[in-house]
Design a protein around this motif. Structure first.
Motif, PDB file in Angstrom:
ATOM      1  N   ASP B 123       8.882   1.586   2.628  1.00 27.40           N
ATOM      2  CA  ASP B 123       9.901   0.398   3.869  1.00 27.40           C
ATOM      3  C   ASP B 123      10.312  -0.991   3.380  1.00 27.40           C
ATOM      4  O   ASP B 123      10.146  -1.942   4.123  1.00 27.40           O
ATOM      5  CB  ASP B 123       9.424   0.216   5.424  1.00 27.40           C
ATOM      6  CG  ASP B 123       7.428  -0.242   5.311  1.00 27.40           C
ATOM      7  OD1 ASP B 123       7.112   0.143   4.278  1.00 27.40           O
ATOM      8  OD2 ASP B 123       6.827  -0.103   6.315  1.00 27.40           O
ATOM      9  N   ASP B 171      -6.511  -7.444  14.844  1.00 25.62           N
ATOM     10  CA  ASP B 171      -5.573  -6.438  13.912  1.00 25.62           C
ATOM     11  C   ASP B 171      -5.155  -6.710  12.084  1.00 25.62           C
ATOM     12  O   ASP B 171      -4.356  -6.053  11.568  1.00 25.62           O
ATOM     13  CB  ASP B 171      -3.826  -6.638  14.226  1.00 25.62           C
ATOM     14  CG  ASP B 171      -3.958  -5.964  15.624  1.00 25.62           C
ATOM     15  OD1 ASP B 171      -4.526  -5.340  16.178  1.00 25.62           O
ATOM     16  OD2 ASP B 171      -3.121  -5.970  16.776  1.00 25.62           O
ATOM     17  N   THR B 184       3.010 -11.815   4.762  1.00 26.05           N
ATOM     18  CA  THR B 184       3.071  -9.686   4.977  1.00 26.05           C
ATOM     19  C   THR B 184       4.546  -8.717   5.798  1.00 26.05           C
ATOM     20  O   THR B 184       4.500  -7.469   6.152  1.00 26.05           O
ATOM     21  CB  THR B 184       1.635  -9.284   5.841  1.00 26.05           C
ATOM     22  OG1 THR B 184       2.080  -9.799   7.254  1.00 26.05           O
ATOM     23  CG2 THR B 184       0.643  -9.303   4.818  1.00 26.05           C
ATOM     24  N   VAL B 187       2.851  -7.051   8.936  1.00 28.09           N
ATOM     25  CA  VAL B 187       2.767  -5.984   9.332  1.00 28.09           C
ATOM     26  C   VAL B 187       1.878  -4.887   9.947  1.00 28.09           C
ATOM     27  O   VAL B 187       2.045  -3.936  10.182  1.00 28.09           O
ATOM     28  CB  VAL B 187       2.308  -5.180   8.130  1.00 28.09           C
ATOM     29  CG1 VAL B 187       0.263  -5.744   7.287  1.00 28.09           C
ATOM     30  CG2 VAL B 187       2.479  -3.960   7.117  1.00 28.09           C
ATOM     31  N   GLN B 188       1.174  -5.434  10.387  1.00 30.90           N
ATOM     32  CA  GLN B 188       0.303  -5.320  11.360  1.00 30.90           C
ATOM     33  C   GLN B 188       1.461  -4.703  12.947  1.00 30.90           C
ATOM     34  O   GLN B 188       0.506  -3.656  13.666  1.00 30.90           O
ATOM     35  CB  GLN B 188      -0.764  -6.280  12.079  1.00 30.90           C
ATOM     36  CG  GLN B 188      -1.081  -7.792  13.004  1.00 30.90           C
ATOM     37  CD  GLN B 188       0.117  -8.525  12.016  1.00 30.90           C
ATOM     38  OE1 GLN B 188      -0.027  -8.299  10.386  1.00 30.90           O
ATOM     39  NE2 GLN B 188      -0.296  -9.678  12.216  1.00 30.90           N
ATOM     40  N   ARG B 191       3.170  -1.876  11.746  1.00 33.98           N
ATOM     41  CA  ARG B 191       2.793  -0.263  11.630  1.00 33.98           C
ATOM     42  C   ARG B 191       2.662   0.492  12.947  1.00 33.98           C
ATOM     43  O   ARG B 191       2.652   1.356  13.309  1.00 33.98           O
ATOM     44  CB  ARG B 191       1.665  -0.761  10.804  1.00 33.98           C
ATOM     45  CG  ARG B 191       1.407  -1.080  10.140  1.00 33.98           C
ATOM     46  CD  ARG B 191       2.495   0.093   8.551  1.00 33.98           C
ATOM     47  NE  ARG B 191       2.250  -0.087   7.690  1.00 33.98           N
ATOM     48  CZ  ARG B 191       3.389   0.149   6.773  1.00 33.98           C
ATOM     49  NH1 ARG B 191       4.867  -0.861   7.985  1.00 33.98           N
ATOM     50  NH2 ARG B 191       3.574  -0.291   6.070  1.00 33.98           N
ATOM     51  N   MET B 194       6.234   1.338  14.417  1.00 35.72           N
ATOM     52  CA  MET B 194       6.311   2.555  14.220  1.00 35.72           C
ATOM     53  C   MET B 194       5.460   3.639  14.434  1.00 35.72           C
ATOM     54  O   MET B 194       6.285   4.503  14.643  1.00 35.72           O
ATOM     55  CB  MET B 194       6.624   2.286  12.315  1.00 35.72           C
ATOM     56  CG  MET B 194       7.373   1.479  11.883  1.00 35.72           C
ATOM     57  SD  MET B 194       6.840   0.710  10.260  1.00 35.72           S
ATOM     58  CE  MET B 194       6.617   2.069   8.915  1.00 35.72           C
ATOM     59  N   ASP B 195       4.284   3.449  14.742  1.00 37.75           N
ATOM     60  CA  ASP B 195       3.336   4.481  15.741  1.00 37.75           C
ATOM     61  C   ASP B 195       4.172   4.518  16.521  1.00 37.75           C
ATOM     62  O   ASP B 195       3.958   5.890  17.151  1.00 37.75           O
ATOM     63  CB  ASP B 195       2.013   4.030  15.506  1.00 37.75           C
ATOM     64  CG  ASP B 195       1.551   3.543  14.171  1.00 37.75           C
ATOM     65  OD1 ASP B 195       1.447   4.685  13.489  1.00 37.75           O
ATOM     66  OD2 ASP B 195       0.499   3.410  13.864  1.00 37.75           O
ATOM     67  N   HIS B 196       4.652   4.159  17.528  1.00 45.90           N
ATOM     68  CA  HIS B 196       4.676   4.610  18.756  1.00 45.90           C
ATOM     69  C   HIS B 196       5.635   4.871  18.884  1.00 45.90           C
ATOM     70  O   HIS B 196       6.212   5.938  19.620  1.00 45.90           O
ATOM     71  CB  HIS B 196       4.546   2.645  19.912  1.00 45.90           C
ATOM     72  CG  HIS B 196       3.627   2.388  20.203  1.00 45.90           C
ATOM     73  ND1 HIS B 196       2.567   3.078  21.157  1.00 45.90           N
ATOM     74  CD2 HIS B 196       2.989   1.700  19.924  1.00 45.90           C
ATOM     75  CE1 HIS B 196       1.517   2.682  21.103  1.00 45.90           C
ATOM     76  NE2 HIS B 196       1.535   1.429  20.800  1.00 45.90           N
ATOM     77  N   LYS B 198       7.162   6.449  16.803  1.00 44.38           N
ATOM     78  CA  LYS B 198       7.295   8.138  15.867  1.00 44.38           C
ATOM     79  C   LYS B 198       6.679   9.123  17.164  1.00 44.38           C
ATOM     80  O   LYS B 198       6.906   9.944  16.858  1.00 44.38           O
ATOM     81  CB  LYS B 198       6.075   8.189  15.116  1.00 44.38           C
ATOM     82  CG  LYS B 198       6.326   8.960  13.389  1.00 44.38           C
ATOM     83  CD  LYS B 198       5.597   9.066  12.108  1.00 44.38           C
ATOM     84  CE  LYS B 198       5.724  10.237  12.036  1.00 44.38           C
ATOM     85  NZ  LYS B 198       4.806  10.306  10.732  1.00 44.38           N
TER      86      LYS B 198
END
Lengths: 205, 282
Positions: B123, B171, B184, B187-188, B191, B194-196, B198
């Motif tokens: 990404d 996190d 970053t 990024v936490q 992610r 993105m998890d939710h 998906k």
């Protein structure tokens, strides 16, 4: 000079001996629960002593309660969650026939004294790892419709045959990757396969 | 993707020049826009970054040695291209520029890492894997933006005396001595969203996730979003300012304000700055 060289050799020897003693297996070998990890060795975690010897086999095996009835956050958050005491009491208030058992007495002792049960962690990941329960449960339980005992058992072993849970899988990076490398069928009807993510920043934080 | 795939397509995991429509079919390409006209140099973004990413406050002495750990810093500039001696710095008239990792597409830091601790994610993030870093500091030396920071001390032991360690973000890992670290893009947070997303079977919506600095900015000078989504705020600004990710020289109209820092180095950064409009007559 010679003395320094001798000293150097001795310190090297001492280092080698020390490294052997450090390498001693931290976990007991042998399969008390007979579960083999994917990478072939059995990595039984230490037997964690819990404040109440919670019988998983009664709840999950005999009563056939879904794991997610108590570990309710597993399907919608990164952590699966330990149930609050009122969840235990909510059911056990209605089961007076087991009220005189020693474990249940202990449970109600915590309830009457307004204390929460100090459960101890069994599957403890290092602080630099981000593991997400939600994605694994959504993928394999809700999407693939696999049995819940199988899905949770990939990482937690056959908890339904244990009293208090014990770590039976390696839960190391190589062990995770072993599964992420496999070609997982997208669904029961879709024969296309896919892998788990391999990006470092998916799991490392 | 398996290990075979990784070996076979090794070049695609190393830094290289981005090409046209590289992220056209990708789900995500995180990018940022910073409007220097709106920036007041208040340092709220820096403070938010300290809180979000477990950055240690190093103190004046270590700061003077260059051991500061601010992933995001506010740079100050006076005048047009003229250097001002340190003791002659004027009290007012400074221009501010928030500077953090530019998440370059062809990052100079990635090619010099001897152990592959920094590489590009799918990404478009320039990742830094602390566990793999051995502390050679080549990446910092090769970074034209100087936004990589090295842990000279075991800050975990003394930077957060009890009970301050309770405010650490769970996190984000607390880095130890001897590893390099940098911005970053939070990024936490990425992610998690993105998890939710998906789970819901969709992509992350624009504005659903933002970085700590963008969230804290009182003037909304910082915009964060998904460049792969043409409807996102960030993608619109990039397009309006006639900036393309894969170009190193932007041929654009006179009245365009957008630019990327050190474009001529061909690092292809992911952060666009909107130039400050100055009234030179006044």
């Amino acid at each position: 000079m010679i003395i320094r060289k001798i000293l150097f050799v001795f310190s090297l020897l001492a280092l080698i001996v020390a490294s052997f003693s450090i390498n001693a297996e931290p976990f007991k070998a042998g399969g008390a629960l007979g579960t083999q990890t994917i990478d072939g060795y059995n990595a039984l975690g230490p037997q964690v002593e819990q404040p109440i010897e919670f019988p998983h086999y009664i709840h999950a095996k005999i009563m056939k309660i879904n794991c997610m009835y108590c570990h309710t956050y597993a399907r919608r958050s990164a952590v699966s969650g330990i149930p609050r005491l009122d969840k235990c009491i909510g059911c056990h208030k209605m089961i007076p026939e087991v009220r005189d058992r020693p474990r249940i007495k202990k449970l109600f002792w915590y309830w009457d004294n307004h204390l929460s049960i100090p459960w101890k962690k069994v599957h403890d990941l290092p602080d630099f790892v981000r593991f997400n329960h939600e994605r694994h449960i959504q993928r394999f339980y809700f999407q693939d419709k696999r049995p819940v005992r199988e899905v949770c058992g990939y990482c937690h072993g056959d908890v339904a045959n244990m009293t208090t849970a014990r770590r039976v899988k390696a839960i190391s990076m190589g062990w995770c990757i072993d599964c992420h490398k496999k070609d997982h069928q997208i669904s029961a009807v879709n024969l296309k396969t896919t892998n788990g993510p391999h990006d470092c920043w998916m799991c490392h934080k | 993707m398996s290990l075979n795939n990784l070996i076979k397509n090794w070049t695609s995991f190393r830094a290289r020049r981005p090409y046209l429509d590289q992220y056209k079919n990708a789900d995500y390409k995180w990018a940022m826009v910073i409007d220097l006209d709106a920036c007041t140099g208040c340092n709220a973004c820096t403070t938010a970054c300290y809180a979000e990413n477990n950055l240690p406050v190093v103190g004046k002495e270590r700061f003077e040695k260059g051991h500061a750990m601010h992933w995001m810093r506010i740079e100050r500039y006076w005048g047009e291209g003229e250097s001002v001696p340190v003791d002659m710095v004027p009290d007012k008239g400074a221009q501010f520029l928030p500077m953090m990792c530019q998440q370059c597409e062809a990052a100079p830091c990635e090619v010099v890492c001897p152990v592959g601790a920094t590489h590009h994610s799918a990404d478009g993030l320039n990742t830094q894997v602390y566990n793999r870093c051995v502390g050679s500091r080549y990446c910092s030396a090769n970074c034209p933006y100087k936004v990589r920071y090295f842990n000279w001390w075991q800050y975990a032991d003394f930077a957060w005396p009890n009970p301050l360690e309770l405010q650490l973000n769970p996190d984000v890992s607390v880095r130890s001595k001897g590893v390099m670290e940098k911005c970053t893009f939070c990024v936490q947070r990425l992610r998690e969203s993105m998890d939710h997303a998906k789970t819901d079977g969709r992509l992350v919506r624009d504005g659903e996730v933002t970085t700590a600095c963008a969230q804290a900015c009182p003037t909304s000078a910082i915009t964060f979003g998904n460049l792969a989504n043409p409807q996102s705020q960030v993608a619109k600004v990039w397009k309006n300012q006639q900036i393309a990710l894969e170009k190193d020289e932007q041929k654009k109209d006179e009245n365009m304000r957008g630019y990327r820092i050190f474009e001529e180095f061909r690092t292809y950064p992911s952060v666009v700055y909107l130039e400050r409009v100055r009234d030179l007559e006044a």
